[in-house]
Design a protein around this motif. Structure first.
Motif, mmCIF file in Angstrom:
data_model
loop_
_atom_site.group_PDB
_atom_site.id
_atom_site.type_symbol
_atom_site.label_atom_id
_atom_site.label_comp_id
_atom_site.label_asym_id
_atom_site.label_seq_id
_atom_site.Cartn_x
_atom_site.Cartn_y
_atom_site.Cartn_z
ATOM 1 N N SER A 141 18.749 -36.340 21.335
ATOM 2 C CA SER A 141 18.815 -37.783 21.572
ATOM 3 C C SER A 141 19.969 -38.303 20.736
ATOM 4 O O SER A 141 19.947 -38.202 19.507
ATOM 5 N N ALA A 142 21.014 -38.819 21.383
ATOM 6 C CA ALA A 142 22.231 -39.184 20.663
ATOM 7 C C ALA A 142 23.027 -40.216 21.447
ATOM 8 O O ALA A 142 22.902 -40.315 22.669
ATOM 9 N N PRO A 143 23.851 -41.003 20.735
ATOM 10 C CA PRO A 143 24.732 -41.955 21.421
ATOM 11 C C PRO A 143 25.805 -41.244 22.232
ATOM 12 O O PRO A 143 26.168 -40.104 21.936
ATOM 13 N N VAL A 144 26.319 -41.938 23.241
ATOM 14 C CA VAL A 144 27.290 -41.351 24.167
ATOM 15 C C VAL A 144 28.651 -42.013 23.974
ATOM 16 O O VAL A 144 28.765 -43.237 23.898
ATOM 17 N N VAL A 145 29.670 -41.154 23.922
ATOM 18 C CA VAL A 145 31.057 -41.610 23.797
ATOM 19 C C VAL A 145 31.833 -41.105 25.010
ATOM 20 O O VAL A 145 31.738 -39.922 25.363
ATOM 21 N N PHE A 146 32.588 -41.997 25.647
ATOM 22 C CA PHE A 146 33.424 -41.591 26.776
ATOM 23 C C PHE A 146 34.759 -41.076 26.246
ATOM 24 O O PHE A 146 35.389 -41.716 25.393
ATOM 25 N N VAL A 147 35.189 -39.906 26.750
ATOM 26 C CA VAL A 147 36.445 -39.303 26.282
ATOM 27 C C VAL A 147 37.353 -38.911 27.454
ATOM 28 O O VAL A 147 37.890 -37.806 27.513
ATOM 29 N N GLY A 148 37.555 -39.822 28.390
ATOM 30 C CA GLY A 148 38.514 -39.610 29.475
ATOM 31 C C GLY A 148 38.238 -38.364 30.281
ATOM 32 O O GLY A 148 37.190 -38.218 30.920
ATOM 33 N N PHE A 149 39.178 -37.408 30.249
ATOM 34 C CA PHE A 149 38.985 -36.113 30.895
ATOM 35 C C PHE A 149 38.345 -35.099 29.949
ATOM 36 O O PHE A 149 38.110 -33.949 30.351
ATOM 37 N N ARG A 272 38.660 -45.306 35.379
ATOM 38 C CA ARG A 272 39.212 -44.558 36.517
ATOM 39 C C ARG A 272 40.717 -44.791 36.640
ATOM 40 O O ARG A 272 41.494 -43.842 36.846
ATOM 41 N N LEU A 273 41.143 -46.025 36.513
ATOM 42 C CA LEU A 273 42.564 -46.344 36.636
ATOM 43 C C LEU A 273 43.372 -45.668 35.533
ATOM 44 O O LEU A 273 44.462 -45.136 35.780
ATOM 45 N N ALA A 274 42.853 -45.680 34.307
ATOM 46 C CA ALA A 274 43.547 -45.017 33.200
ATOM 47 C C ALA A 274 43.646 -43.513 33.461
ATOM 48 O O ALA A 274 44.684 -42.885 33.193
ATOM 49 N N GLN A 281 42.099 -41.619 26.710
ATOM 50 C CA GLN A 281 41.215 -42.746 26.426
ATOM 51 C C GLN A 281 39.925 -42.251 25.808
ATOM 52 O O GLN A 281 39.461 -41.141 26.086
ATOM 53 N N ALA A 282 39.339 -43.092 24.962
ATOM 54 C CA ALA A 282 38.054 -42.781 24.343
ATOM 55 C C ALA A 282 37.445 -44.069 23.807
ATOM 56 O O ALA A 282 38.137 -44.865 23.167
#
Length: 555
Positions: A141-149, A272-274, A281-282
């Motif tokens: 159980s943990a927080p989520v970070v978006f890291v592009g590709f 998506r555009l980036a 991106q992150a």
């Protein structure tokens, strides 16, 4: 007689072409190699393929009687040709211990936690989990970070992880890699997401496709992605190329992926555009994921590679090796398609094994053997994830440091005349010289990859050797047909309708003349490599040579 006429015509054609090519290539092909190349037998290729793809072998799935029949056939061919056993304990066999992992879906779960609420997701509709090879029950159980590709490639001027700490967090990212990367580098970096996430201290990985990448969606791939996964284990019982520290590895459906961005500072559309602009991106997604993966683990399957060697003639260089690989396995018996359930695997990959066997015969026919030793390996478990070749390249039966080059053949595509080739890997090392010389002699042009989106460079057994820092070549047919047919369309149509189905049998319009040319290319490239005073080296500054090679500079 038909096969004899084809061979004779091919010999005459090569004899005429050789006169012109000898003046244009920087590498000289000795007369004895020319003579051997002219003795290729198209009918022998066909005979090998007919046996290996016969119904009685039942699709050659590892661990089955059908695979054992195929292994015995290859072993008998090595013996007939005078090749020496180069497996374990004086045999032609190398055992490949495999671990099977299957997610127990009814005991696994995943939920999104945000704004004080919890949303339970549905397995197979919203998400699919990958098994955890390190433990039967894996929870996080943990927080989520978006890291592009999810790509970190500073050498290509790109890093999604720059400036963000993901330790103890779950990372989420798009499938694939930046479109600005060269094709082979794009294929590799897009496949290394687990390795990068684990190295950065993440505890989980969630992937999803860009809206335009319909092929990668779980809706398209759910049946395949819900099957068991296999990996090889080392002598200590450790599973290789797995990352158990990632306590959840999940794929999300399109609508579920979009919901991850509901409370983030940037929208799915902005991300998506980036990504489409290949911009790193992150950012935090301001939600957490709770997941449980229940995995059934089984160590009961032992695969086998079949290994034969033709010792070299040079007192010093005979202790170096040029290694040929082609995968012997296929999918076995599956669901019924058009009244047939046996996945015979004629093109995938009885063809590659058969062509390599004929190339082995050409080596054996030489009056004086090449200076370096030649090793042929029919590997297991390619369809399970390049397992047999990865095991051999990681645990070779000859000294790893003495393997100078690899040549792979897998589904070369000879459904039309062979007029051009795509030599995957040749742009990365000095082996390009041997490829160019062989292509000029045979009379084929060098073409660019017509289907870069298929990531072919990552999808066959040569890449197992690249991972070990060994220059490798993998040749497939180009798109020129000599008539009004579009070779690329033929290839894509075959992949869409025949690939991995029972229809990949001997009732296909194979061009045996083209298959014979593949033999000559395999033979001549390996021969020139074995004869050279120096071993192949990676090109200076090459991406793969720098990442995996021990000597990336051209000597």
């Amino acid at each position: 007689m038909k096969g004899h006429r084809i061979a004779l015509a091919l010999s005459v054609q090569l004899g005429l072409f050789q006169l012109a090519s000898a003046q244009t290539t920087s590498l000289t092909i000795p007369n004895e190699a020319q003579q051997a190349a002219r003795q290729v037998r198209p009918e022998a290729i066909e005979a090998h393929m007919r046996y290996l793809s016969d119904d009685k072998l039942a699709g050659r799935r590892p661990g089955t009687p059908g695979f054992e029949l195929a292994a015995q056939y290859v072993e008998s061919q090595f013996k007939t040709l005078g090749f020496k056993p180069a497996g374990q304990r004086g045999t032609f066999r190398q055992a490949v211990p495999l671990r099977k992992a299957q997610v127990r879906e009814e005991a696994s779960s995943m939920a999104l936690i945000q704004n004080g609420g919890e949303q339970q997701l549905t397995y197979g509709k919203n998400f699919i989990l990958s098994p955890n090879f390190g433990q039967a029950t894996s929870e996080v159980s943990a927080p989520v970070v978006f890291v592009g590709f999810g790509v970190s490639a500073p050498e290509l001027g790109y890093d999604d992880y720059a400036g963000i700490d993901v330790r103890g967090k779950i990372v989420a990212c798009f499938n694939g890699a930046p479109a600005t990367f060269p094709s082979n580098q794009r294929a590799y970096t897009g496949s290394a997401k687990q390795e990068i996430a684990a190295a950065r201290g993440a505890v989980g990985l969630i992937t999803f496709s860009l809206p335009t990448d319909v092929r990668a969606r779980i809706e398209s791939n759910a049946p395949r992605n819900r099957q068991a996964i296999y990996r090889w284990t080392d002598p200590k019982g450790q599973t290789q190329r797995t990352f158990p520290q990632l306590r959840v590895i999940a794929s999300l459906g399109d609508s579920t992926a979009r919901s991850l961005f509901a409370t983030s500072t940037k929208s799915f559309e902005e991300a998506r555009l980036a990504a489409n602009k290949s911009q790193p991106q992150a950012f935090p997604l301001n939600l957490s994921v709770r997941a449980r993966t229940q995995t059934d683990l089984n160590d009961g399957l032992i695969g086998e590679n079949i290994v034969g060697m033709l010792p070299g003639s040079d007192p010093q260089l005979r202790n170096e090796y040029v290694v040929y690989v082609s995968h012997l396995d296929h999918l076995g018996v599956g669901r019924v398609v058009k009244g047939d359930s046996i996945n015979n695997g004629a093109h995938d990959n009885a063809s590659g094994v058969s062509i390599n066997l004929e190339a082995a015969r050409l080596f054996a026919s030489l009056p004086k053997k090449p200076r370096r030793s030649i090793v042929f390996v029919a590997v297991t478990g390619e369809e399970m994830g390049l397992l047999g070749s990865d095991y051999f390249a990681s645990n070779p039966t000859v000294p790893k440091a003495s393997i100078v080059a690899n040549l792979c053949l897998d589904m070369p595509f000879f459904f039309h005349p062979l007029l051009d080739i795509v030599p995957y890997g040749s742009e990365h090392s000095s082996m390009k010289g041997a490829v160019d010389a062989a292509a000029q002699f045979v009379g084929v042009k060098i073409a660019k990859d017509p289907i870069p989106e298929q990531a072919v460079f990552m999808r066959s057994d040569h890449f197992s050797f690249v991972r070990q820092g060994i220059p490798a070549i993998y040749i497939k047919s180009g798109s020129t047909t000599g008539d009004d047919r579009d070779g690329t369309k033929l290839n894509l149509d075959w992949r869409a309708t025949v690939y991995h189905t029972p229809q990949d049998d001997m009732n296909q319009p194979f061009d045996w003349n083209a298959a014979a040319r593949h033999v000559q290319l395999q033979f001549l490239i390996g021969y020139l490599t074995a004869q050279s005073d120096s071993r192949p080296v990676w090109n200076e500054g090459d991406f793969f040579g720098t990442k995996f090679g021990t000597n990336a500079a051209v000597r």
